[in-house]
Motif scaffolding. Structure first.
Motif, PDB file in Angstrom:
ATOM      1  N   ARG A 166      22.203  54.105  56.021  1.00  0.00           N
ATOM      2  CA  ARG A 166      22.598  53.160  57.074  1.00  0.00           C
ATOM      3  C   ARG A 166      22.791  51.788  56.461  1.00  0.00           C
ATOM      4  O   ARG A 166      22.064  51.407  55.545  1.00  0.00           O
ATOM      5  CB  ARG A 166      21.503  53.036  58.140  1.00  0.00           C
ATOM      6  CG  ARG A 166      21.522  54.119  59.172  1.00  0.00           C
ATOM      7  CD  ARG A 166      20.784  53.711  60.461  1.00  0.00           C
ATOM      8  NE  ARG A 166      21.170  54.608  61.543  1.00  0.00           N
ATOM      9  CZ  ARG A 166      20.570  55.779  61.783  1.00  0.00           C
ATOM     10  NH1 ARG A 166      19.542  56.159  61.052  1.00  0.00           N
ATOM     11  NH2 ARG A 166      21.006  56.552  62.765  1.00  0.00           N
ATOM     12  N   TYR A 167      23.782  51.042  56.957  1.00  0.00           N
ATOM     13  CA  TYR A 167      23.972  49.656  56.535  1.00  0.00           C
ATOM     14  C   TYR A 167      22.838  48.816  57.118  1.00  0.00           C
ATOM     15  O   TYR A 167      22.587  48.899  58.332  1.00  0.00           O
ATOM     16  CB  TYR A 167      25.304  49.112  57.058  1.00  0.00           C
ATOM     17  CG  TYR A 167      26.523  49.883  56.597  1.00  0.00           C
ATOM     18  CD1 TYR A 167      26.970  49.788  55.271  1.00  0.00           C
ATOM     19  CD2 TYR A 167      27.232  50.702  57.482  1.00  0.00           C
ATOM     20  CE1 TYR A 167      28.097  50.490  54.854  1.00  0.00           C
ATOM     21  CE2 TYR A 167      28.360  51.414  57.062  1.00  0.00           C
ATOM     22  CZ  TYR A 167      28.782  51.302  55.751  1.00  0.00           C
ATOM     23  OH  TYR A 167      29.895  51.996  55.343  1.00  0.00           O
ATOM     24  N   VAL A 168      22.187  48.044  56.263  1.00  0.00           N
ATOM     25  CA  VAL A 168      21.059  47.216  56.725  1.00  0.00           C
ATOM     26  C   VAL A 168      21.169  45.801  56.158  1.00  0.00           C
ATOM     27  O   VAL A 168      21.962  45.545  55.245  1.00  0.00           O
ATOM     28  CB  VAL A 168      19.693  47.836  56.297  1.00  0.00           C
ATOM     29  CG1 VAL A 168      19.436  49.140  57.024  1.00  0.00           C
ATOM     30  CG2 VAL A 168      19.625  48.036  54.777  1.00  0.00           C
ATOM     31  N   ASP A 169      20.351  44.898  56.718  1.00  0.00           N
ATOM     32  CA  ASP A 169      20.310  43.539  56.169  1.00  0.00           C
ATOM     33  C   ASP A 169      19.315  43.497  55.006  1.00  0.00           C
ATOM     34  O   ASP A 169      18.711  44.522  54.656  1.00  0.00           O
ATOM     35  CB  ASP A 169      19.999  42.514  57.271  1.00  0.00           C
ATOM     36  CG  ASP A 169      18.595  42.672  57.843  1.00  0.00           C
ATOM     37  OD1 ASP A 169      17.777  43.432  57.270  1.00  0.00           O
ATOM     38  OD2 ASP A 169      18.311  42.045  58.876  1.00  0.00           O
ATOM     39  N   GLU A 170      19.096  42.298  54.476  1.00  0.00           N
ATOM     40  CA  GLU A 170      18.235  42.194  53.281  1.00  0.00           C
ATOM     41  C   GLU A 170      16.786  42.588  53.578  1.00  0.00           C
ATOM     42  O   GLU A 170      16.031  42.947  52.684  1.00  0.00           O
ATOM     43  CB  GLU A 170      18.333  40.804  52.614  1.00  0.00           C
ATOM     44  CG  GLU A 170      18.002  39.596  53.467  1.00  0.00           C
ATOM     45  CD  GLU A 170      19.033  39.323  54.581  1.00  0.00           C
ATOM     46  OE1 GLU A 170      18.636  38.638  55.536  1.00  0.00           O
ATOM     47  OE2 GLU A 170      20.202  39.788  54.523  1.00  0.00           O
ATOM     48  N   LYS A 171      16.454  42.601  54.885  1.00  0.00           N
ATOM     49  CA  LYS A 171      15.080  43.020  55.243  1.00  0.00           C
ATOM     50  C   LYS A 171      15.015  44.507  55.584  1.00  0.00           C
ATOM     51  O   LYS A 171      13.977  45.011  56.020  1.00  0.00           O
ATOM     52  CB  LYS A 171      14.568  42.185  56.412  1.00  0.00           C
ATOM     53  CG  LYS A 171      14.295  40.741  56.001  1.00  0.00           C
ATOM     54  CD  LYS A 171      13.538  40.018  57.099  1.00  0.00           C
ATOM     55  CE  LYS A 171      13.221  38.598  56.675  1.00  0.00           C
ATOM     56  NZ  LYS A 171      13.565  37.615  57.703  1.00  0.00           N
ATOM     57  N   GLY A 172      16.138  45.187  55.416  1.00  0.00           N
ATOM     58  CA  GLY A 172      16.131  46.621  55.672  1.00  0.00           C
ATOM     59  C   GLY A 172      16.334  46.990  57.136  1.00  0.00           C
ATOM     60  O   GLY A 172      16.020  48.111  57.541  1.00  0.00           O
ATOM     61  N   ARG A 173      16.871  46.045  57.938  1.00  0.00           N
ATOM     62  CA  ARG A 173      17.084  46.333  59.363  1.00  0.00           C
ATOM     63  C   ARG A 173      18.557  46.623  59.642  1.00  0.00           C
ATOM     64  O   ARG A 173      19.428  45.871  59.181  1.00  0.00           O
ATOM     65  CB  ARG A 173      16.648  45.141  60.222  1.00  0.00           C
ATOM     66  CG  ARG A 173      15.170  44.806  60.091  1.00  0.00           C
ATOM     67  CD  ARG A 173      14.880  43.469  60.730  1.00  0.00           C
ATOM     68  NE  ARG A 173      15.748  42.413  60.187  1.00  0.00           N
ATOM     69  CZ  ARG A 173      15.546  41.109  60.375  1.00  0.00           C
ATOM     70  NH1 ARG A 173      14.538  40.696  61.082  1.00  0.00           N
ATOM     71  NH2 ARG A 173      16.385  40.217  59.849  1.00  0.00           N
ATOM     72  N   PRO A 174      18.850  47.679  60.411  1.00  0.00           N
ATOM     73  CA  PRO A 174      20.252  48.033  60.693  1.00  0.00           C
ATOM     74  C   PRO A 174      20.871  47.141  61.767  1.00  0.00           C
ATOM     75  O   PRO A 174      21.102  47.573  62.887  1.00  0.00           O
ATOM     76  CB  PRO A 174      20.160  49.496  61.147  1.00  0.00           C
ATOM     77  CG  PRO A 174      18.778  49.644  61.661  1.00  0.00           C
ATOM     78  CD  PRO A 174      17.890  48.659  60.967  1.00  0.00           C
ATOM     79  N   THR A 175      21.144  45.892  61.453  1.00  0.00           N
ATOM     80  CA  THR A 175      21.667  44.922  62.423  1.00  0.00           C
ATOM     81  C   THR A 175      23.195  45.008  62.500  1.00  0.00           C
ATOM     82  O   THR A 175      23.853  45.544  61.605  1.00  0.00           O
ATOM     83  CB  THR A 175      21.293  43.503  61.989  1.00  0.00           C
ATOM     84  OG1 THR A 175      21.839  43.303  60.673  1.00  0.00           O
ATOM     85  CG2 THR A 175      19.798  43.299  61.940  1.00  0.00           C
ATOM     86  N   ASP A 176      23.764  44.393  63.568  1.00  0.00           N
ATOM     87  CA  ASP A 176      25.224  44.335  63.709  1.00  0.00           C
ATOM     88  C   ASP A 176      25.833  43.546  62.557  1.00  0.00           C
ATOM     89  O   ASP A 176      26.902  43.876  62.048  1.00  0.00           O
ATOM     90  CB  ASP A 176      25.608  43.647  65.023  1.00  0.00           C
ATOM     91  CG  ASP A 176      25.364  44.557  66.216  1.00  0.00           C
ATOM     92  OD1 ASP A 176      25.131  45.767  65.989  1.00  0.00           O
ATOM     93  OD2 ASP A 176      25.387  44.061  67.351  1.00  0.00           O
ATOM     94  N   LYS A 177      25.142  42.498  62.143  1.00  0.00           N
ATOM     95  CA  LYS A 177      25.673  41.640  61.099  1.00  0.00           C
ATOM     96  C   LYS A 177      25.771  42.375  59.760  1.00  0.00           C
ATOM     97  O   LYS A 177      26.669  42.105  58.954  1.00  0.00           O
ATOM     98  CB  LYS A 177      24.787  40.394  60.969  1.00  0.00           C
ATOM     99  CG  LYS A 177      25.557  39.206  60.489  1.00  0.00           C
ATOM    100  CD  LYS A 177      24.806  37.910  60.721  1.00  0.00           C
ATOM    101  CE  LYS A 177      25.308  36.902  59.697  1.00  0.00           C
ATOM    102  NZ  LYS A 177      24.251  36.313  58.904  1.00  0.00           N
TER     103      LYS A 177
END
Ligand SMILES: NC(=O)CC[C@H](N)C(=O)O
Length: 232
Positions: A166-177
């Motif tokens: 899954r695409y995630v942010d730098e904290k490992g969260r799958p956000t829209d961004k």
């Protein structure tokens, strides 16, 4: 052990994959032109990225209907690993070896940049060398990478642990961004229900040596090679 790398007219990541398999991880691999009809003697297949048939009709639609895909289906039915990268993922969904479809990016432009991905499962032939939950960096390069599937299919993919990246942010969260293309549920890669066919939009072969900015993609190929050595 021998891995086939399928080449269609317009494929352009074939030699990168060949380099990683042969020179970086020391596996035996060979390119196979799409007009070949048999894949006998091969223990695994990579369908690499590119622009097969110019992405006409839909990306992957024409390649999926070439005779060699019958042999790829046979290899998959034998339980041997089949890996589709980017255009390869598009081809595998068009061939119905994988669920869902890759559609035009939400913001309809070609996007080419690094992404962070969370490894959602280590129990596949392609991710056994990762830890579940590990966040890795791989680049994307596509225009038609938005993963789409109907709601019941999405639920099934989740329930059966078939979402692999899954695409995630730098904290490992799958956000829209963090989602570069509008993929449903931030899905970047899935396996089939037998777990031996993987498709992913990011390019692990472009991140298999640290000189390229990341070598974390190498583990996809190493895991695949381990699986072949152990099983075939
Ligand atoms: N790098 C690739 O494989 C390109 C994928 C595909 N042709 C697209 O642009 O969607």
């Amino acid at each position: 052990m021998k891995i086939a790398i399928i080449q269609f007219g317009g494929t352009n990541c074939d030699l990168d994959v060949l380099h990683v398999l042969k020179d970086v991880i020391g596996a035996d691999a060979e390119t196979v032109w799409y007009k070949e009809e048999s894949l006998s003697g091969f223990d695994g297949v990579v369908v690499p990225g590119g622009f097969s048939y110019g992405d006409y009709l839909r990306a992957g639609a024409i390649a999926a209907r070439t005779p060699i895909m019958d042999s790829v289906k046979k290899i998959a039915a034998e339980g041997k690993p089949v890996l589709g990268i980017c255009n390869g993922f598009q081809i595998l969904t068009e061939a119905r070896l994988l669920e869902g479809a890759l559609t035009t990016n939400e913001y309809p432009k070609f996007r080419c940049h690094w992404t962070s991905l969370r490894v959602e499962t280590a129990s596949t032939p392609f991710t056994s060398r990762f830890r579940k939950g590990e966040v890795i960096k791989l680049p994307i390069a596509h225009m038609e990478g938005k993963f789409y599937a109907e709601e019941p299919t999405l639920a099934e993919l989740d329930e059966n642990d078939q979402v692999v990246f899954r695409y995630v942010d730098e904290k490992g969260r799958p956000t829209d961004k963090a989602n570069p293309n509008g993929s449903l549920e931030n899905i970047a890669g899935i396996v089939n229900s037998s777990r031996n066919v993987l498709g992913l939009m990011p390019h692990p072969e472009r991140a298999s040596e640290s000189i390229l900015g990341s070598d974390q993609g190498r583990k996809v190929f190493e895991s695949m090679a381990d699986y072949i050595t152990e099983n075939f």
